[in-house]
Write a protein that holds these residues in place. Structure first.
Motif, short mmCIF file in Angstrom:
data_model
loop_
_atom_site.label_atom_id
_atom_site.label_comp_id
_atom_site.label_asym_id
_atom_site.label_seq_id
_atom_site.Cartn_x
_atom_site.Cartn_y
_atom_site.Cartn_z
N ASN A 120 0.85 -1.18 0.00
CA ASN A 120 0.00 0.00 0.00
C ASN A 120 0.88 1.23 0.00
OD1 ASN A 120 -2.55 1.23 -0.08
ND2 ASN A 120 -3.33 -0.13 1.52
N PHE A 172 0.72 6.48 2.99
CA PHE A 172 -0.35 7.16 3.73
C PHE A 172 -1.55 6.25 3.98
CE2 PHE A 172 -1.67 7.85 -0.61
CZ PHE A 172 -3.04 7.94 -0.58
N LYS A 173 -1.62 5.13 3.23
CA LYS A 173 -2.71 4.17 3.44
C LYS A 173 -2.27 2.95 4.26
CE LYS A 173 -5.10 4.99 -0.96
NZ LYS A 173 -5.53 4.32 -2.23
N MET A 174 -0.98 2.83 4.51
CA MET A 174 -0.44 1.64 5.18
C MET A 174 -0.81 1.63 6.66
SD MET A 174 3.44 0.15 4.91
CE MET A 174 3.26 -0.10 3.14
N THR A 175 -1.37 0.53 7.11
CA THR A 175 -1.77 0.42 8.51
C THR A 175 -0.62 -0.11 9.37
OG1 THR A 175 -2.53 -1.87 8.31
CG2 THR A 175 -4.11 -0.13 7.76
N ASP A 215 -0.25 -3.71 8.59
CA ASP A 215 0.47 -3.94 7.33
C ASP A 215 1.98 -3.91 7.57
OD1 ASP A 215 -1.90 -4.02 5.86
OD2 ASP A 215 -1.78 -1.90 5.29
#
Length: 254
Positions: free
Chosen positions: A98, A101-104, A107
């Motif tokens: 990802n 900025f979308k990576m959790t 993740d």
């Protein structure tokens, strides 16, 4: 095929499918006792059955490389079952791609745990047997993504970390007859690359074609290309090669 590994035992983490599966079979073809640990019980059972049907000696165990007790138990069992652990291939891996900025958190941590913690646990467990026998070959599966890749901040960081781990092992373990090297695949056709194409929303055939256009040798990589490189590092005759990273990518990488 020449039996270069006859009498040796090779342990491959994540060896039930893809690159790991091909590496395991290559060792078996060349006479090694093969041990595979993996969390995919169904794929592991299938790999064991297929290899044994060809007459190969195989140990398979469902174990997660992120669980210390499971890894240490499996390594001890392999040593007891075959009498040695001569080759360790840290191949187990996952992707959780990802943009940053979308990576959790999950993740990031999942990828770090499998690649780095997993390699650490397996290597720490195996090296004591290698040191006792004054012989060992450790091969870590890195990636060209270690040089940086969009959407893979976690994976790139983990694979770069494996390269530092590889070089440090070479320095620490060399005097005991143990070498440590890394193979860094480029674009290889596996279930993992199929998952990447799916994430990007493109057909796999088109994804392969687009990547091949950027590869100097004009073809995509196959799992056996990686197995060939691993077999070189694992060979008894490669004793003066240690701390190296070999990019297997169909062309030069920085």
């Amino acid at each position: 095929m020449t039996k270069n590994f006859e009498g040796r035992t090779a342990l491959v983490t994540g060896g039930s499918r893809g690159i790991g599966r091909q590496i395991a079979e290559r060792f078996a073809e060349e006479g090694a006792n093969v041990a595979i640990i993996d969390i995919n019980e169904e794929a592991l059972a299938a790999a064991k059955e297929e290899l044994e049907a060809k007459g190969y000696s195989v140990y398979a165990k469902v174990a997660s490389v992120t669980e210390k007790e499971q890894v240490e138990g499996a390594v001890a069992e392999v040593n007891e079952h075959f009498g040695s652990i001569d080759i360790l291939v840290n191949n187990a891996g996952v992707i959780r791609d990802n943009m940053l900025f979308k990576m959790t958190d999950e993740d990031w941590l999942t990828v770090m745990d499998v690649h780095l913690k997993g390699a650490f646990y397996a290597t720490r467990a195996a090296q004591k047997y290698m040191i006792d026998q004054k012989y060992g070959r450790i091969i870590n599966i890195s990636s060209t993504s270690a040089l940086g890749n969009r959407g893979q901040a976690n994976y790139a960081t983990a694979k770069a970390g494996l390269q530092g781990f590889t070089k440090t092992l070479a320095i620490e373990l060399g005097k005991f007859g143990v070498t440590s090297n890394a193979v860094a695949p480029g674009f290889i056709e596996t279930d993992m690359t199929k998952a990447t194409a799916e994430r990007m929303g493109v057909p796999f055939d088109g994804f392969v074609e687009a990547n091949v256009a950027m590869i100097p040798v004009g073809r995509s990589g196959k799992p056996e290309d990686i197995a060939n490189a691993v077999a070189f590092f694992a060979d008894e005759r490669s004793s003066f090669v240690s701390g190296q990273v070999l990019y297997v990518a169909g062309g030069p990488k920085d």
